[in-house]
Design an enzyme around this catalytic site. Structure first.
Site, mmCIF file in Angstrom:
data_model
loop_
_atom_site.group_PDB
_atom_site.id
_atom_site.type_symbol
_atom_site.label_atom_id
_atom_site.label_comp_id
_atom_site.label_asym_id
_atom_site.label_seq_id
_atom_site.Cartn_x
_atom_site.Cartn_y
_atom_site.Cartn_z
ATOM 1 N N HIS A 169 0.781 -1.242 0.045
ATOM 2 C CA HIS A 169 0.032 -0.082 -0.144
ATOM 3 C C HIS A 169 0.858 1.301 0.050
ATOM 4 C CE1 HIS A 169 -3.911 -2.101 0.655
ATOM 5 N NE2 HIS A 169 -3.352 -2.445 1.559
ATOM 6 N N ASP A 205 -2.819 -10.347 -2.842
ATOM 7 C CA ASP A 205 -3.389 -9.918 -1.472
ATOM 8 C C ASP A 205 -4.953 -9.558 -1.563
ATOM 9 O OD1 ASP A 205 -2.225 -8.636 1.441
ATOM 10 O OD2 ASP A 205 -4.095 -7.554 0.506
ATOM 11 N N HIS A 207 -6.257 -7.262 -0.655
ATOM 12 C CA HIS A 207 -6.666 -5.614 -0.839
ATOM 13 C C HIS A 207 -5.595 -5.122 -2.135
ATOM 14 C CE1 HIS A 207 -7.047 -6.414 3.562
ATOM 15 N NE2 HIS A 207 -8.157 -5.592 3.225
ATOM 16 N N ASP A 294 -4.658 -12.759 3.326
ATOM 17 C CA ASP A 294 -5.841 -12.326 3.763
ATOM 18 C C ASP A 294 -7.139 -12.560 2.920
ATOM 19 O OD1 ASP A 294 -4.712 -10.399 2.135
ATOM 20 O OD2 ASP A 294 -5.052 -8.861 3.506
HETATM 21 ZN ZN LIG Z 1 -4.330 -6.932 2.519
#
Ligand SMILES: [Zn+2]
Length: 353
Positions: A169, A205, A207, A294
């Site tokens: 991120h 991931d 996200h 995740d």
């Molecule tokens: Zn994540």
């Protein structure tokens, strides 16, 4: 498979994060790495060692993907936070004010000196605690990513940067989502600098890897691909749609597969197959996988339905590209299962490689 370990990761321990109006315990904890390491000791895949990277070469690798003013901010942020109020030494630094970009609104060119404002200049959320040990832990983690890339350049088929805080991120000049330095981007850039003409980054991931996308968005030499929860409902919300295809020289070299909350293995694997095809189509000669676990059905902050047994097949699918590969450890917050899931995937990769 060589695994690079971050000896200083546990110096970064976030106490709290802001979640929907409440300070809650941070989900991103040292135990995540410890569980993966314990499983790697139980089911060895190869050598475990710390990277040997000098400070000057590390800083030049950081500057290759991050802005100097951002790195300066990270280096001094904790001291500035404590200087604001000595009592801050017992509290994690979280931003509470942001310069939203609006025409004729807040200025983007101003440089406030107050650390409370500077946190909001560089952080895009209030869920990423910056602590006394964040900078040192993040830097030692970036050294793992750099060491992994160098190992692959030196002939290793595959290397795993087992580190935290995670990285995908973090952008050129911003942090958030528990990430400060973009380990996967640092690895990709190091691979480029060391030879491979085109590197593919396949982010698995839950996200969207918004930081990675932003870093390489206008470049054709690093293909960025991400499978993730649909940003219309899932964090980080403001990036990760299918129509983001790159810009300028990078037009066509970014692809996103936003998937609805609740996605199970079959549709996830269909998206993965498309991403693998995209890697083949551009003739990538090295691969970086930001490895988030995740996507697991038991993850407390995510929404896909992958099971522990599914990860071996995912690893085998990634190995089918037959590319030198760097994995960087990203998300995965079902702490008790994250080791099993990570090693299932890496073992699946190794067996198929
Ligand atoms: Zn994540």
């Amino acid at each position: 498979m060589l695994t690079l370990l971050n000896p200083r990761h546990a110096e970064h321990i976030g106490r709290h994060e802001m979640f929907r109006g409440r300070l809650v315990d941070s989900h991103e904890s040292p135990a995540r790495v410890e569980h993966v390491l314990a499983e790697l000791r139980r089911r060895p895949l190869g050598e475990l060692r710390e990277p040997a990277v000098g400070d000057n070469e590390l800083m030049s690798a950081l500057r290759a993907v991050h802005e100097p003013r951002y790195l300066d901010f990270l280096a001094s942020a904790w001291d500035d936070w404590v200087a604001l109020d000595p009592a801050n030494a017992g509290i994690d630094a979280l931003p509470s004010v942001w310069p939203l970009p609006n025409r004729h609104g807040f200025r983007q060119d101003g440089w406030p000196q107050n650390i409370a404002a500077r946190l909001g200049q560089f952080a895009f959320d209030s869920g990423t605690p910056l602590t006394a040990g964040s900078w040192v832990a993040a830097r030692a983690g970036a050294a793992c990513a750099l060491g992994a890339a160098r190992a692959v350049l030196g002939g290793e088929r595959c290397a795993f940067a087992l580190t935290r805080p995670p990285g995908h991120h973090a952008g050129p000049g911003f942090y958030g989502g528990y990430c400060f330095l973009n380990n996967a981007a640092i690895a990709a850039q190091a691979l480029r600098d060391g030879g491979p003409a085109r590197v593919a980054m396949l982010d698995v991931d839950y996200h969207h890897g918004n930081g990675t996308q932003t870093i390489f968005y206008e470049r054709a030499d690093v293909l960025t691909l991400s499978l993730h929860g649909d940003p219309r409902t899932e964090y980080p919300f403001f990036l990760g749609h299918a129509d983001e295809r790159g810009a300028g020289a990078g037009e066509g070299f970014n692809r996103n597969w936003p998937l609805p909350r609740g996605t199970a293995l079959a549709p996830w694997r269909s998206a993965l197959d498309e991403a693998l095809q995209a890697v083949s189509d551009v003739g990538a000669t090295a691969l970086v996988v930001p490895l988030g676990l995740d996507t697991f059905e038991g993850d407390p902050i995510s929404g896909f339905q992958l099971r522990s047994a599914d990860y071996a097949g995912i690893g085998a699918a990634l190995a089918s590209l037959k590319l030198p590969t760097v994995f960087t450890f990203e998300g995965g917050y079902a702490v008790a299962e994250v080791g099993t899931n990570a090693v299932n995937l890496l073992e699946g990769f190794e067996r198929a490689a």
